[in-house]
Design a protein around this motif. Structure first.
Motif, short mmCIF file in Angstrom:
data_model
loop_
_atom_site.label_atom_id
_atom_site.label_comp_id
_atom_site.label_asym_id
_atom_site.label_seq_id
_atom_site.Cartn_x
_atom_site.Cartn_y
_atom_site.Cartn_z
N ARG A 1 0.84 -1.20 0.00
CA ARG A 1 0.00 0.00 0.00
C ARG A 1 0.88 1.25 0.00
NH1 ARG A 1 -1.98 3.77 3.72
NH2 ARG A 1 -0.57 2.86 5.24
N ASP A 2 1.94 1.25 0.83
CA ASP A 2 2.84 2.40 0.90
C ASP A 2 3.52 2.63 -0.45
OD1 ASP A 2 2.12 2.58 3.51
OD2 ASP A 2 4.03 1.90 4.33
N LEU A 3 3.96 1.54 -1.10
CA LEU A 3 4.61 1.66 -2.40
C LEU A 3 3.65 2.20 -3.44
CD1 LEU A 3 6.77 -1.60 -2.50
CD2 LEU A 3 7.59 0.75 -2.21
N ALA A 4 2.39 1.76 -3.36
CA ALA A 4 1.39 2.25 -4.30
C ALA A 4 1.15 3.75 -4.11
CB ALA A 4 0.08 1.47 -4.13
N ILE A 5 1.13 4.19 -2.85
CA ILE A 5 0.95 5.60 -2.55
C ILE A 5 2.13 6.41 -3.11
CG2 ILE A 5 0.88 7.32 -0.69
CD1 ILE A 5 -0.64 5.26 0.98
N LEU A 6 3.34 5.95 -2.83
CA LEU A 6 4.53 6.66 -3.30
C LEU A 6 4.58 6.72 -4.82
CD1 LEU A 6 7.22 5.29 -0.81
CD2 LEU A 6 6.18 7.57 -0.83
N ASN A 7 4.17 5.63 -5.47
CA ASN A 7 4.17 5.61 -6.93
C ASN A 7 3.15 6.60 -7.49
OD1 ASN A 7 4.95 4.33 -9.55
ND2 ASN A 7 2.79 3.75 -9.55
N ALA A 8 1.97 6.64 -6.87
CA ALA A 8 0.93 7.57 -7.33
C ALA A 8 1.37 9.02 -7.13
CB ALA A 8 -0.38 7.31 -6.57
N ILE A 9 2.02 9.30 -5.98
CA ILE A 9 2.52 10.65 -5.73
C ILE A 9 3.60 11.02 -6.76
CG2 ILE A 9 3.79 12.11 -4.11
CD1 ILE A 9 0.99 11.61 -3.15
N LEU B 1 1.82 20.53 -6.70
CA LEU B 1 1.45 20.56 -5.28
C LEU B 1 -0.03 20.27 -5.08
CD1 LEU B 1 3.52 23.64 -4.05
CD2 LEU B 1 4.04 21.21 -3.72
N GLU B 2 -0.88 20.86 -5.91
CA GLU B 2 -2.32 20.62 -5.76
C GLU B 2 -2.67 19.15 -5.99
OE1 GLU B 2 -4.06 23.35 -8.50
OE2 GLU B 2 -3.84 25.09 -7.16
N ASN B 3 -2.07 18.53 -7.00
CA ASN B 3 -2.30 17.10 -7.25
C ASN B 3 -1.82 16.26 -6.07
OD1 ASN B 3 -3.28 17.81 -9.74
ND2 ASN B 3 -1.46 17.21 -10.87
N THR B 4 -0.67 16.62 -5.52
CA THR B 4 -0.11 15.86 -4.39
C THR B 4 -1.00 15.98 -3.16
OG1 THR B 4 2.13 16.15 -5.23
CG2 THR B 4 1.90 15.58 -2.92
N LEU B 5 -1.46 17.18 -2.85
CA LEU B 5 -2.32 17.36 -1.67
C LEU B 5 -3.62 16.59 -1.81
CD1 LEU B 5 -1.83 21.17 -0.87
CD2 LEU B 5 -0.64 19.19 0.09
N THR B 6 -4.16 16.54 -3.02
CA THR B 6 -5.38 15.75 -3.24
C THR B 6 -5.13 14.28 -2.93
OG1 THR B 6 -6.19 17.27 -4.92
CG2 THR B 6 -7.09 15.06 -4.96
N LEU B 7 -4.03 13.75 -3.42
CA LEU B 7 -3.72 12.33 -3.19
C LEU B 7 -3.44 12.06 -1.72
CD1 LEU B 7 -1.46 11.60 -6.29
CD2 LEU B 7 -3.77 10.77 -5.89
N VAL B 8 -2.69 12.94 -1.07
CA VAL B 8 -2.35 12.74 0.35
C VAL B 8 -3.60 12.71 1.21
CG1 VAL B 8 -1.29 13.86 2.35
CG2 VAL B 8 0.01 13.62 0.23
N THR B 9 -4.50 13.67 1.01
CA THR B 9 -5.72 13.70 1.83
C THR B 9 -6.59 12.47 1.56
OG1 THR B 9 -6.74 15.15 0.17
CG2 THR B 9 -5.78 16.19 2.11
N ASP B 10 -6.64 12.03 0.31
CA ASP B 10 -7.44 10.85 -0.02
C ASP B 10 -6.84 9.59 0.59
OD1 ASP B 10 -9.19 12.43 -1.41
OD2 ASP B 10 -8.43 11.91 -3.40
N PHE B 11 -5.53 9.40 0.41
CA PHE B 11 -4.88 8.17 0.88
C PHE B 11 -4.93 8.05 2.40
CE2 PHE B 11 -2.27 8.08 -3.19
CZ PHE B 11 -2.98 7.01 -3.71
N PHE B 12 -4.77 9.15 3.12
CA PHE B 12 -4.69 9.10 4.57
C PHE B 12 -6.03 9.38 5.25
CE2 PHE B 12 -0.32 9.58 3.31
CZ PHE B 12 0.40 8.86 4.26
N GLY B 13 -7.09 9.52 4.47
CA GLY B 13 -8.41 9.77 5.05
C GLY B 13 -8.49 11.10 5.76
#
Length: 387
Positions: free
Chosen positions: A11-19, A33-45
């Motif tokens: 799961r962590d590797l998938a997150i890092l790859n998506a980022i 930055l905007e794309n990254t913040l969207t992914l971070v908030t989604d992945f970490f709930g």
């Protein structure tokens, strides 16, 4: 237990790859930055996230945000002063990721409403080696403290963000340098052609004015000479404007664009021009293709102005792991020491284009024996296109 650890690692590797894909796929810092913040908030709930970056004078500014709580949307809360986290970061006392209790946060502790139930937020430093880049903050409603594993993953993401931000900044600096050199090239071009031609026109007309009362035929010849210079100046101006207005490759491949450029050059000058493209060349980036086209264009301009050549060859090939572009002519050549001092040849601009791509430009010329311009471009990841 092992299965759970493997699942978490995947799961962590998938997150890092998506980022990583989000950061590499963006064309500018803001979008990345905007794309990254969207992914971070989604992945970490989570719900909210924001990023501070340092400007060239090491002053933090809000670079991007996602779903800021109403309290933090007030400009006075986010501008003009440093919270405790940023104070520590700018002093060099904060490196890593940490949970921050709202009661200890100078930016949020005075919130009586509009904080959406925040009790904690996490701050993640963004470093590139020893260089401070910024701080990323994440938060969510009815929030929990993030675990050590989650903070470590966020710190790794922060490192990715720092690399992407610095890469984008270097790219922007390179683009600005190229634009500056293009302006300098145009200034030299105007000085070497239009300004000199206009000076010649003025001289002919002044002489004609003096001759007119007593030598009208000679005055007429002076006027005709001035008209010839005006026509040449207009042709030069049209060529310059056309070169500026047209996209470098006009949606064509580099191969097609070079053949088209050579055909146009032959029509305008009568100089026989051959194009030799090695088959199965590797893909290169659009920026590299545009730079090679512009260098070829400038090289042919030099042939037009200075070489008095009968034949010219443009060759693009792969040699010793490098992409090499050669523009060769059989003209009069020039003294290399004179060239080093004469900016009218446009070589400074060509060298700058090659340097911005990690390559270089080599000039070989001898009086009376022609000239060869060679661009050597290493096939690094920066030049390669998508396979």
């Amino acid at each position: 237990m092992l299965t759970e650890r493997l699942a978490n690692r995947n799961r962590d590797l998938a997150i890092l790859n998506a980022i990583s894909e989000a950061l590499n796929g963006a064309r500018d810092v803001q979008t990345a930055l905007e794309n990254t913040l969207t992914l971070v908030t989604d992945f970490f709930g989570l719900r909210s996230a924001w990023v501070w970056l340092l400007d060239p004078k090491d002053r933090p500014f809000l670079a991007a945000s996602r779903h800021l709580p109403p309290f933090l949307r007030e400009p006075a809360r986010m501008e003009g002063w440093l919270c405790l986290c940023l104070q520590r970061f700018t002093r060099g006392d904060f490196d890593g990721a940490a949970n921050i209790d709202v009661l200890k946060c100078s930016r949020l502790r005075d919130a009586t409403s509009g904080s959406e139930g925040l009790r904690y937020h996490a701050s993640i430093s963004l470093h590139l080696g020893s260089k401070r880049v910024g701080v990323m903050n994440v938060a969510g409603p009815d929030w929990r403290r993030l675990s050590g594993e989650e903070l470590q993953l966020l710190h790794t993401i922060g490192n990715q963000v720092a690399v992407a931000v610095e890469r984008a900044r270097l790219s922007e600096e390179g683009a600005r340098a190229a634009q500056l050199e293009e302006r300098n090239r145009l200034a030299r071009e105007i000085h070497d052609t239009l300004a000199q031609q206009l000076a010649g026109v003025a001289l002919h007309l002044e002489t004609a004015d003096e001759m007119l009362p007593e030598r009208p035929l000679d005055a007429h010849e002076r006027v005709r000479s001035a008209m010839t210079l005006v026509r040449e100046g207009l042709d030069e101006a049209r060529r310059s404007v056309q070169g500026l207005r047209a996209a470098p490759l006009e949606d064509a491949s580099l191969d097609d664009a070079l053949h088209r450029l050579a055909a146009q050059f032959m029509r305008e000058t009568g100089v026989q021009t051959a194009v030799q493209i090695q088959s199965e060349l590797p893909n290169i980036s659009a920026d590299a293709e545009a730079a090679l086209y512009r260098i070829t264009q400038e090289g042919l301009t030099n042939v037009r102005k200075h070489a008095a050549a009968q034949n010219t060859t443009i060759r693009l090939s792969l040699e010793s792991g490098e992409l090499r572009l050669r523009v060769r002519d059989d003209g009069r050549g020039f003294d290399h020491e004179v060239e080093q001092q004469d900016q009218g040849f446009g070589l400074m601009g060509m060298r700058e284009r090659a340097r911005l791509l990690g390559g270089d430009l080599v000039v070989e010329s001898t009086d009376g024996r022609g000239t060869v311009l060679t661009v050597r471009l290493p096939l690094s990841s920066r030049q390669r296109g998508t396979e």
